[in-house]
Design an enzyme around this catalytic site. Structure first.
Site, PDB file in Angstrom:
ATOM      1  N   HIS A  63     -11.454  -0.909   6.592  1.00 50.25           N
ATOM      2  CA  HIS A  63     -10.007  -1.006   6.395  1.00 50.25           C
ATOM      3  C   HIS A  63      -9.227  -0.254   7.471  1.00 50.25           C
ATOM      4  CE1 HIS A  63      -6.539  -0.640   3.207  1.00 50.25           C
ATOM      5  NE2 HIS A  63      -6.081  -0.752   4.428  1.00 50.25           N
ATOM      6  N   GLU A 110       0.808  -1.223   0.000  1.00 47.80           N
ATOM      7  CA  GLU A 110       0.000   0.000   0.000  1.00 47.80           C
ATOM      8  C   GLU A 110       0.846   1.281   0.000  1.00 47.80           C
ATOM      9  OE1 GLU A 110      -4.245  -0.613   1.650  1.00 47.80           O
ATOM     10  OE2 GLU A 110      -2.880  -0.968   3.317  1.00 47.80           O
TER      11      GLU A 110
HETATM   12 ZN   LIG Z   1      -4.117  -0.890   4.924  1.00 43.97          ZN
END
Ligand SMILES: [Zn+2]
Length: 234
Positions: free
Chosen positions: A165, A75
């Site tokens: 998330h 990410e």
């Molecule tokens: Zn994450």
């Protein structure tokens, strides 16, 4: 290049975020390169509590490694695209801060600042819904530049919550981004407690939030030094 002081702060930030319960095996913190605004520094793919200075890597704003090609965080595009779209941002924290997540999925409820340490949340952090950018069959991760860009566009003043998330917080320094990440988690816990007591909770006005936030910006080092000492014990 990062200065030695920034390198130390970035390593300490990783340890503090773990010690404070903001990150566990996952989550990451980065800093923009002070000499090249198109580069940022972040650990290689490693649990934050394990990070040391030699684990830091440099990336460009497309998420490509500059210094070496060790395994990197999936990410990292969160960081890259926020640095691209927000020149004022010099540090980014992405976490799966556990008390935040209920506010990303409970309809009709928003995370809102309700104590004087948390004014940086301002009115309410926007909720990023990945389905609007990538459909309803993703793994919810921000794993490319397109999704990173969509998230960056959703960023409010200093933070954005991500449905199912976690949380992404920005700051003008590493210490400020860490402070905000720690206190976002604190605010979420306090807000759930207040909402359990009453359905009429009093939140900060935007003006109170801004005043509280600028006051706390002058106090960051007191918390930082305490948290750093506590993190050394782990
Ligand atoms: Zn994450």
């Amino acid at each position: 290049m990062l200065t030695d002081a920034m390198k130390q702060d970035l390593v300490d930030a990783n340890h503090i975020l773990y010690e404070r319960g903001v990150v566990d095996g996952f989550g990451h913190v980065s800093a923009r390169d002070p000499d090249n605004p198109d580069h940022f520094w972040i650990s290689r793919n490693l649990a934050p509590a394990m990070v040391a200075a030699q684990d830091l890597m440099c990336f460009d704003l497309d998420g490509n490694p500059v210094t070496d090609d060790r395994r990197s965080y999936l990410e990292r595009f969160i960081h890259a695209e926020i640095y691209r779209s927000r020149p004022d941002v010099r540090s980014v924290v992405h976490s799966h801060s556990p008390s935040i997540i209920p506010f990303t999925v409970a309809k009709g409820v928003s995370l809102r600042p309700m104590c004087h340490m948390c004014g940086f949340l301002r009115s309410a952090p926007p909720v990023f819904e990945i389905r609007e950018s990538a459909g309803d069959d993703t793994n919810l991760l921000i794993s490319d530049s397109r999704l990173g860009s969509a998230l960056a566009r959703s960023l409010g003043g200093h933070s954005v919550v991500m449905r199912g998330h976690g949380l992404t917080v920005v700051g003008s320094t590493i210490r400020q981004a860490v402070f905000r990440s720690v206190y976002a988690e604190v605010n979420a816990k306090l807000q759930m407690q207040a909402m359990a007591l009453s359905d009429d909770v009093i939140y900060l006005t935007e003006e109170e939030a801004d005043t509280c936030s600028s006051t706390m910006d002058g106090q960051l080092d007191r918390a930082w030094n305490l948290w750093k000492q506590a993190a050394i014990q782990i």
